[in-house]
Write an enzyme that holds these catalytic residues in place. Structure first.
Site, mmCIF file in Angstrom:
data_model
loop_
_atom_site.group_PDB
_atom_site.id
_atom_site.type_symbol
_atom_site.label_atom_id
_atom_site.label_comp_id
_atom_site.label_asym_id
_atom_site.label_seq_id
_atom_site.Cartn_x
_atom_site.Cartn_y
_atom_site.Cartn_z
ATOM 1 N N LYS A 190 -48.591 65.263 -19.638
ATOM 2 C CA LYS A 190 -48.088 66.251 -20.597
ATOM 3 C C LYS A 190 -48.447 65.778 -21.996
ATOM 4 C CE LYS A 190 -44.555 66.994 -23.062
ATOM 5 N NZ LYS A 190 -45.184 67.716 -24.222
ATOM 6 N N GLU A 266 -43.614 53.008 -24.786
ATOM 7 C CA GLU A 266 -44.236 52.456 -25.990
ATOM 8 C C GLU A 266 -43.726 53.309 -27.134
ATOM 9 O OE1 GLU A 266 -45.922 52.126 -29.206
ATOM 10 O OE2 GLU A 266 -47.634 53.149 -28.304
ATOM 11 N N CYS A 301 -47.774 54.152 -34.869
ATOM 12 C CA CYS A 301 -46.582 53.352 -34.604
ATOM 13 C C CYS A 301 -46.752 51.922 -35.072
ATOM 14 C CB CYS A 301 -46.236 53.400 -33.121
ATOM 15 S SG CYS A 301 -47.616 53.032 -32.032
ATOM 16 N N GLU A 400 -38.642 54.383 -39.538
ATOM 17 C CA GLU A 400 -40.043 54.714 -39.327
ATOM 18 C C GLU A 400 -40.343 56.063 -39.985
ATOM 19 O OE1 GLU A 400 -43.284 54.550 -35.754
ATOM 20 O OE2 GLU A 400 -41.394 55.549 -35.311
#
Length: 496
Positions: A190, A266, A301, A400
């Site tokens: 997906k 992750e 990331c 973040e």
């Protein structure tokens, strides 16, 4: 090499045949009729209306993967034959490299030179690496008593659900797909609803390369519907996810509420980049720090979003980065001269602008950027942004942002630098610049991060694993270690 002008690439982009259906059981599948718009961040225009998966389409895809695993040839092929199939995929990716790069640029705003030269290179190399590795693995026969024979074998884990984000749509998909397929698993992928088009092209290429029906399926849709259905599905044996920490928690809950499928995550990062006064080349350290935070529009990331620089050199390093930020060419991602493209969409742009506003409210000093640019294009463009005088407790230093926003913090000694670097819930990556070998080893060991780069950033190849600690996730992509996620260990004890 991508040898084309801006005008030529604009023309070629219009000629790309964009897929719009799911890819299930080796064929395009329209699904139940629902669709969503894929909007290009370069100009805000709709690229395509793409089939939107609900539970029914996810069920179809998982059923196809289940049949292919339980009764199909793929898990039963000799590993060398699976490897050859992956090498054929790599060759076809190379053949369709420009088409795929244009698609990535159109759907997520990455500069075409990066899409072609970095994204596609990574995807191609990943399939080649695992294609070559597929028949190089060995089982074990431990030494036991003389009247017994012990065998430890690795078997494919089953049906894998892979959910990947939009920032590197082909690279991160390949990091999941290639080792899972090499291990003999079947997959339901997906992709992000922002970037499904390149994944669908990849599925077509895999079928063209000879993957049996059902071995690789792609369903498009939003995370709360299609992602949730995949996470809860009782016939999915392994779930591999790259994305935010918040969504990663959902997948752990889905596993607990279904069949306790293994979940490999992750997740996010707030990576520190430490520059010491004895860095081998301060200009290179500053240039790399700027490249690291502005590459891919900061939508990484691993982005070194926290620059920790010794107070004695902070002004010099910060000025160099500010100069690079102001000189960086932001523009149409289809222009080969563009150095930073568009944010993935208007909603994400507004989110990043909100973080910038918070930084200003908290008292950080804005040194470069800080606002939108090229608004007249209809695209989602942001100026490269640098803050200094950032306090460790500010949200700029803790959350973040996933955009081209750098926070500069200073320290006075090495212990303080390590303490600041580790003062985060994340543990994905870190950088360190020093000429002292002992410092390099000692600080690398002290940093709580899955990858530490010394006198460089974002370097490495497929031989080394990638993944995080703490709330940056678990498990590893890349290298032979990635196969551990998609295999089960079986012990057979034979009494002689």
């Amino acid at each position: 090499m991508l040898n084309a002008t801006h005008e030529e690439l604009l023309r070629r982009a219009k000629e790309v045949d964009l897929p719009t259906r799911h890819h299930i059981d080796g064929a395009d599948e329209a699904g139940g009729g629902a669709a969503f718009a894929v909007v290009s961040p370069r100009d805000g225009q709709t690229l395509a209306q793409v089939a939107d998966a609900g539970e029914a389409e996810v069920d179809l895809a998982v059923a196809a993967a289940r049949r292919a695993f339980d009764t199909g040839p793929w898990p039963r092929l000799a590993p060398a034959d699976r490897g050859r199939a992956l090498l054929r995929i790599a060759d076809l990716l190379e053949r369709h490299r420009e088409e795929l790069a244009l698609t990535v640029t159109l759907e997520m705003g990455k500069p075409i030179t990066d899409a072609y030269g970095i994204e596609l290179r990574a995807a191609i190399n990943t399939f080649r690496f695992y294609g070559q590795l597929a028949d190089k693995l060995t089982d074990e026969s431990p030494h036991t008593a003389p009247d017994a024979l012990a065998l430890v074998t690795r078997e494919p884990a089953g049906v894998v659900g892979a959910v990947v984000p939009w920032n590197f749509p082909l690279t991160l998909a390949s990091w999941k797909l290639a080792p899972a397929l090499a291990a003999g698993c079947t997959v339901v992928l997906k992709p992000s609803e922002n970037s499904p088009l390149s994944a669908l092209l990849l599925a077509r290429i895999a079928t063209e390369a000879g993957l049996p029906p059902g071995v690789l399926n792609v369903v498009n849709g939003e995370g709360p519907v299609a992602g949730r259905a995949l996470g809860l599905h009782p016939d999915v044996d392994v779930l591999a996810f790259t994305g935010s920490t918040a969504v990663g928690r959902h997948f752990l809950r889905y596993s607990a509420d279904s069949n306790l499928k293994r979940v490999w995550l992750e997740l996010g990062g707030k990576s520190p980049n430490i520059i010491l006064p004895d860095a081998p080349d301060l200009e290179q350290a500053a240039a790399t720090a700027a490249w690291g935070i502005f590459f891919n529009q900061g939508e990484m990331c691993t982005a070194p979003s926290r620059l920790l620089v010794h107070s004695s050199i902070a002004d010099r390093v910060t000025e160099a980065i500010v100069g690079r930020a102001r000189a960086l060419r932001v523009g149409d991602p289809l222009d080969p001269a563009t150095e930073m493209g568009a944010m993935v969409g208007a909603n994400h742009l507004e989110r990043v602008l909100g973080h910038i506003g918070t930084g200003l409210d908290e008292g950080a000093r804005l040194r470069a950027g800080g606002g939108r640019t090229l608004a007249e294009t209809g695209g989602s463009f942001l100026r490269p942004t640098v803050f200094d005088q950032v306090d460790p407790g500010m949200r700029l230093a803790r959350e973040e942002i996933f955009g081209p926003v750098l926070s500069v913090l200073t320290f006075d000694d090495l212990d303080e630098a390590v303490r600041l670097a580790n003062a985060t819930e994340y543990g994905l990556a870190a950088g360190l610049w020093t000429s002292d070998l002992s410092t390099a080893h000692q600080v690398s060991r002290a940093l709580k991060a899955g990858t530490v780069w010394v006198n460089c950033y974002e370097e490495g190849d497929l031989t080394v694993p990638f993944g995080g600690m703490k709330q940056s996730g678990n498990g590893r992509d890349k290298s032979a270690h990635a196969l551990e996620k998609y295999t089960e260990l079986k012990t057979t004890w034979i009494q002689l």
